[in-house]
Every structure is written in structure tokens, then in C-alpha cells.
Motif scaffolding. Structure first.
Motif, PDB file in Angstrom:
ATOM      1  N   ASN A 187      -4.970   6.165   7.684  1.00  0.00           N
ATOM      2  CA  ASN A 187      -6.102   6.376   6.780  1.00  0.00           C
ATOM      3  C   ASN A 187      -6.206   5.269   5.746  1.00  0.00           C
ATOM      4  O   ASN A 187      -7.287   4.773   5.438  1.00  0.00           O
ATOM      5  CB  ASN A 187      -5.992   7.734   6.075  1.00  0.00           C
ATOM      6  N   VAL A 188      -5.048   4.861   5.208  1.00  0.00           N
ATOM      7  CA  VAL A 188      -5.025   3.830   4.163  1.00  0.00           C
ATOM      8  C   VAL A 188      -5.302   2.447   4.754  1.00  0.00           C
ATOM      9  O   VAL A 188      -6.124   1.680   4.232  1.00  0.00           O
ATOM     10  CB  VAL A 188      -3.669   3.845   3.414  1.00  0.00           C
ATOM     11  N   GLU A 203      -0.234   4.054  -2.368  1.00  0.00           N
ATOM     12  CA  GLU A 203      -1.488   4.622  -1.880  1.00  0.00           C
ATOM     13  C   GLU A 203      -1.227   5.604  -0.735  1.00  0.00           C
ATOM     14  O   GLU A 203      -1.835   6.675  -0.659  1.00  0.00           O
ATOM     15  CB  GLU A 203      -2.400   3.484  -1.404  1.00  0.00           C
ATOM     16  N   VAL A 204      -0.290   5.227   0.148  1.00  0.00           N
ATOM     17  CA  VAL A 204       0.059   6.097   1.274  1.00  0.00           C
ATOM     18  C   VAL A 204       0.727   7.378   0.773  1.00  0.00           C
ATOM     19  O   VAL A 204       0.428   8.476   1.252  1.00  0.00           O
ATOM     20  CB  VAL A 204       0.973   5.360   2.285  1.00  0.00           C
ATOM     21  N   ARG A 222     -10.842   7.374   6.206  1.00  0.00           N
ATOM     22  CA  ARG A 222     -10.018   8.512   6.601  1.00  0.00           C
ATOM     23  C   ARG A 222     -10.406   9.000   7.991  1.00  0.00           C
ATOM     24  O   ARG A 222     -11.572   9.237   8.280  1.00  0.00           O
ATOM     25  CB  ARG A 222     -10.137   9.650   5.586  1.00  0.00           C
ATOM     26  N   LYS A 232       0.817  -1.220   0.000  1.00  0.00           N
ATOM     27  CA  LYS A 232       0.000   0.000   0.000  1.00  0.00           C
ATOM     28  C   LYS A 232       0.855   1.276   0.000  1.00  0.00           C
ATOM     29  O   LYS A 232       0.355   2.375   0.230  1.00  0.00           O
ATOM     30  CB  LYS A 232      -0.940   0.005   1.216  1.00  0.00           C
ATOM     31  N   LYS A 284       0.233   8.899  -1.939  1.00  0.00           N
ATOM     32  CA  LYS A 284      -0.795   9.779  -2.502  1.00  0.00           C
ATOM     33  C   LYS A 284      -1.670  10.393  -1.399  1.00  0.00           C
ATOM     34  O   LYS A 284      -2.231  11.472  -1.561  1.00  0.00           O
ATOM     35  CB  LYS A 284      -1.666   9.001  -3.490  1.00  0.00           C
ATOM     36  N   GLU A 285      -1.764   9.674  -0.271  1.00  0.00           N
ATOM     37  CA  GLU A 285      -2.574  10.164   0.845  1.00  0.00           C
ATOM     38  C   GLU A 285      -1.863  11.263   1.626  1.00  0.00           C
ATOM     39  O   GLU A 285      -2.511  12.139   2.218  1.00  0.00           O
ATOM     40  CB  GLU A 285      -2.937   8.991   1.775  1.00  0.00           C
ATOM     41  N   ALA A 317      -1.450   9.390   7.456  1.00  0.00           N
ATOM     42  CA  ALA A 317      -1.668   8.876   6.100  1.00  0.00           C
ATOM     43  C   ALA A 317      -1.674   7.348   6.100  1.00  0.00           C
ATOM     44  O   ALA A 317      -2.520   6.716   5.450  1.00  0.00           O
ATOM     45  CB  ALA A 317      -0.588   9.409   5.159  1.00  0.00           C
ATOM     46  N   ARG A 367      -2.840  14.766   0.737  1.00  0.00           N
ATOM     47  CA  ARG A 367      -4.238  15.021   1.117  1.00  0.00           C
ATOM     48  C   ARG A 367      -4.335  15.359   2.602  1.00  0.00           C
ATOM     49  O   ARG A 367      -5.033  16.292   2.997  1.00  0.00           O
ATOM     50  CB  ARG A 367      -5.105  13.784   0.811  1.00  0.00           C
ATOM     51  N   VAL A 368      -3.636  14.567   3.419  1.00  0.00           N
ATOM     52  CA  VAL A 368      -3.626  14.834   4.868  1.00  0.00           C
ATOM     53  C   VAL A 368      -3.009  16.203   5.133  1.00  0.00           C
ATOM     54  O   VAL A 368      -3.514  16.989   5.937  1.00  0.00           O
ATOM     55  CB  VAL A 368      -2.854  13.731   5.628  1.00  0.00           C
TER      56      VAL A 368
END
Length: 465
Positions: A354-355, A322-323, A360, A319, A325-326, A351, A329-330
Motif C-alpha cells: 500500500n505504501v 509510514e508502513v 491502497r 518508508k 502506521k499503515e 501494508a 489500518r490494514v
């Protein structure tokens, strides 16, 4: 002539960045007088993670290290890094602790204190800066450089002006992630220099591969001081190497005046220490290259490795993308904080959660809740009501300087650790790292009774090469 001054980072950030701050005092002592003879502007040698690492991993008293450095370095200024109201820890401390820490740091040998705040909240550097000046030290205020839709050159110029108005003796552009691009740096340095009258320094890391080019454009734009590391401990996640800059600027209007032959003595001393670190695995070759993810995700190299560690612990390394990219956002949710200690760790951990949780902010660490409550200071952009409610519900958000609501701590903490007290500096070590300091104090007591049960005066021990 506008000679460029050099701050050498080998005794602090260089080994912090490459070998997890494991350079011991014994390894430093034999080369200190040579370093002192070079003609550096300053030797960055204390603060940052060195304090924690000395106690936690090296069984050393960081205050003893500082006193020994001062004893051997007679001519060159000693510099340290301080996280504003966080000092060398990861939360805010009361004003009485900040004042005493700064006073003791200068009293034990520090000349220049570089003071920064992870949020660039100037209220969080004020107490340390004013105390530094009061104690006769040089107070350097540092801008935590970052990139976001709302961070512009004007943002940093306004910050630099505020820092000078507060009384900063010099200002540093602190690029902890290696995000500064050369031509953007040229614009930034020119803009700041046009608006301040104190010296300007630049600090970066080679993580993204840009730092040396960035320094050169900064020099041409009028920066006064650059931070470099002697070559065996330069590049990678460390600073640009010292010697190539001395060679590059020689004979120009920016000539540093430093002697490459003298510098080579330092290089030759640290080369085998680096080789040994490579052989033992203390120095990971992976961090010596260019990590382009730093530019793609605007995430510091150290933060990337922390994310990997956290995901491995959860058996969720798949992941990772994915992290990554998060993370932005955070960061946006939290008002675009610069990613530097402690905000980088906080944003990264959130982050990951959330993943992994699949929702979230289903799980939120205490530190993030405190951040959203305003206990770390004011973010660049106000956090939305939606995010505030999701993270802390209907709890009140403070708008004052966080330290204003922290009760004095020194006397209370002194009473907790008085069984171990040998010097007043011990109280400060305990306030910052209670369990780690207590473990060290126990080790120190045991060391005094090593030889046939007789007390050994550790102050008189020699330090072998």
C-alpha cells in the motif's frame, strides 16, 4: 498448595524465537535425559517452525527427531504447537490430512497438542482437537491474544468457554506478541478461570519487556501452568527464563518443586551453544533487548524484522514509519485479525505494498484475496463491502468452514511423491512443504550411497555429541 507447573520451551519456541529454529537434533540429544529428570509439566519440542526448518535448513527428517526425543524422554510429556487446519503450513489442508497428521504425531511420541487458529475461528481447530482426543492425546486449545477496539475480556472468556465445550483438555492464553500487560492479565486470568473447569496455561514473549511481570500476576490470579525457557535461550523475543521463576516461587504456595541445581546442568549445557550462536551471528544481539515498538504498534518482533527486510529489498527503508502506521489500518480493514502466522505476514506485506505503490490495495497478494474470500475463516469483525469489492470485486465470499470445500488430498499427493516414499509420514511432509520435502528426499537418497557406493543404513547411525 497450588504448585505452578512449568512447560519448558528450549526444544521449540526458545530456539525458534532466538536462532531461527536452528537447534539440531544432535545438539538436543545429550541433554534430553537431564531435561527428563527435572520434573517439568511438559517439554515443548515439536511443531511450529521446527518441521519446516528441519527439512529446509538442517537436512533432518522431523519425524526422526520426534522419535528420537521420545526414545530419550521417558517420564515427561512431549508437547507440540499446531496451527489448527493449517497444521504446520500456511494454508488450510483437507480433513484427511489433518486427521492423519495428528494421528502420526501422537503415534510417534507427542502427548500434548496445543492447537490454535490465527483468527480464533473455533471451526478451524475443531478437527485437530477432536482427532487428538480420539487418538488418546491431550488437546490444548489456545487463544491467540490480541488488542483491538473490539477484543475485550468477555471476547476471550466466551472463546475459552467455547473451547471447553468443544472438548479441550486445557486452555492456553497464547500471547505471541508480548502484548499482555500485568494488571490486564490478572483480570483476564480471573475471568477465564471463573468460567472454565480445565487447567489454564499462559504463553508469552519478552519482546516488550512485560512477560515476567505478566506471568507473576497470572500466577497470583490462578493460572496453572507457565511457559518458560532455560536462561541461555530466554528473554528478548523468547520466553521468560525458567530459573528465576523457580527461585521466586520457592517456599511459597506456588512452589514449582523444581531443583535449581538440576536446572543448572541444563543451563551449563546450553550456555556454550548460545555463545557460539552469538559468535557466528546466528543469534543477533538486537533481538535480546526490549523492543517498545511492540507495544506502540502492537506488531510482533518477527513481523517488524520482516517489514524491514521487505522495505530493504525495495530500497524503501525510509518508508518504515509510514508502513508501521499503515499496519493497523490494514488490520482494521481486514476485521482486526490477531497478528500471528500467517495473518501477520499477510497484513505486513499488504501494508508495505500500500505504501510503496502509493495507492491502497492497488496490488493485492493472492493470500489476502483468499483471506477476504473467507478461505482462512471468519474474522472477528465482518469486512466492509467496500473493502471486499476493492480486493476481490464481485467474487463470492464463503461463510462455511473453509476445510468443508477442500477435497481429500492424501492419495493424490501420495501418487505425486511415491518415488521418494520410505514411510507414510513422508506423504505428510510432502503435503505441507512439497518442494522443500522433495529436496530433502533427494538428499536422503544421496546420503544412503555415500560410502564407496554401498548402501548406508541411516537408521543405525550414531548421533555424536
Amino acid at each position: 498448595m497450588t504448585a505452578i507447573k512449568i512447560t519448558e520451551t528450549i526444544l521449540r519456541d526458545a530456539h525458534q524465537s532466538l536462532i531461527a529454529t536452528r537447534l539440531s537434533t544432535n545438539q538436543m540429544i545429550p541433554i534430553l535425559e537431564t531435561l527428563d529428570s527435572i520434573g517439568y509439566h511438559a517439554l515443548e519440542c515439536w511443531g511450529g517452525a521446527t518441521f519446516d526448518a528441519s527439512l529446509r535448513y538442517l537436512n533432518e527428517n522431523p519425524w526422526d527427531r520426534l522419535r528420537l526425543l521420545r526414545k530419550h524422554v521417558k517420564n515427561t510429556k512431549l508437547q507440540m504447537l499446531l496451527r489448527g487446519q493449517n497444521l504446520l503450513g500456511y494454508k488450510h489442508y483437507a480433513d484427511d490430512v489433518v486427521e492423519e497428521f495428528v494421528k502420526r504425531s501422537i503415534g510417534n511420541g507427542i502427548d500434548i497438542i496445543r492447537i490454535f487458529d490465527a483468527l480464533n475461528d473455533i471451526r478451524n481447530i475443531e478437527k485437530a482437537l477432536i482427532t487428538t482426543k480420539k487418538e488418546g492425546g491431550h488437546a490444548q486449545a489456545a487463544i491467540s491474544y490480541t488488542i483491538s477496539p473490539i477484543h475485550t475480556i468477555d471476547t476471550f472468556v466466551d472463546l475459552a468457554k467455547s473451547m471447553e465445550q468443544l472438548g479441550a483438555d486445557s486452555i492456553c492464553i497464547k500471547d505471541m506478541s508480548g502484548l499482555l500487560a500485568p494488571y490486564e492479565t490478572e483480570k483476564l486470568v480471573k475471568a477465564i478461570k471463573a468460567n472454565i473447569s480445565v487447567p489454564l496455561e499462559i504463553h508469552s514473549h519478552c519482546t516488550s519487556g512485560l512477560a515476567s511481570m505478566t506471568y507473576l500476576k497470572a500466577i497470583e490470579a490462578g493460572v496453572d501452568i507457565i511457559d518458560t525457557a532455560i536462561s541461555p535461550f530466554a528473554s528478548g523475543t523468547s520466553q521468560p527464563p525458567t530459573e528465576p521463576f523457580v527461585a521466586t516461587l520457592k517456599g511459597t504456595e506456588f512452589d514449582t518443586g523444581l531443583d535449581l541445581k538440576q536446572l543448572d546442568k541444563v543451563t551449563q549445557y546450553f550456555a556454550p551453544i548460545r555463545d557460539n550462536a552469538l559468535e557466528t551471528g546466528l543469534l543477533d544481539p538486537k533481538i535480546l533487548g526490549v523492543d517498545i515498538n511492540t507495544l506502540v504498534y502492537q506488531v510482533p518482533g518477527g513481523m517488524l524484522s520482516n517489514l524491514v527486510s521487505q522495505l530493504k529489498a525495495q530500497n524503501a527503508l525510509n518508508k518504515f514509519e509510514e508502513v508501521l502506521k499503515e499496519v493497523p489500518r490494514v488490520r482494521e480493514d481486514l476485521g482486526f485479525p490477531p497478528l500471528v502466522t500467517p495473518t501477520s505476514q499477510m497484513v505486513g506485506t499488504q501494508a508495505v505494498l500500500n505504501v510503496i505503490m502509493g495507492e491502497r490495495y492497488k496490488m493485492v497478494p493472492k493470500e489476502i484475496k483468499e483471506y477476504v474470500r473467507g478461505m482462512y475463516g471468519k474474522p472477528t469483525v465482518q469486512i466492509s463491502k467496500e473493502i471486499i469489492e476493492k480486493i476481490i470485486g464481485n467474487q463470492e465470499v464463503i461463510t462455511c468452514r473453509p476445510a468443508d470445500i477442500i477435497e481429500p488430498q492424501l492419495e493424490t499427493e501420495r501418487n505425486k511423491m511415491k518415488a521418494y516414499l520410505e514411510e507414510e509420514e513422508d506423504v505428510l511432509s510432502y503435503v505441507l512443504f512439497p518442494q522443500v520435502a522433495e529436496d530433502y528426499f533427494k538428499y536422503r537418497q544421496a546420503e544412503k550411497y555415500k560410502i564407496d557406493g554401498e548402501l548406508v543404513d541411516t537408521e543405525q547411525q550414531t548421533y555424536p555429541v
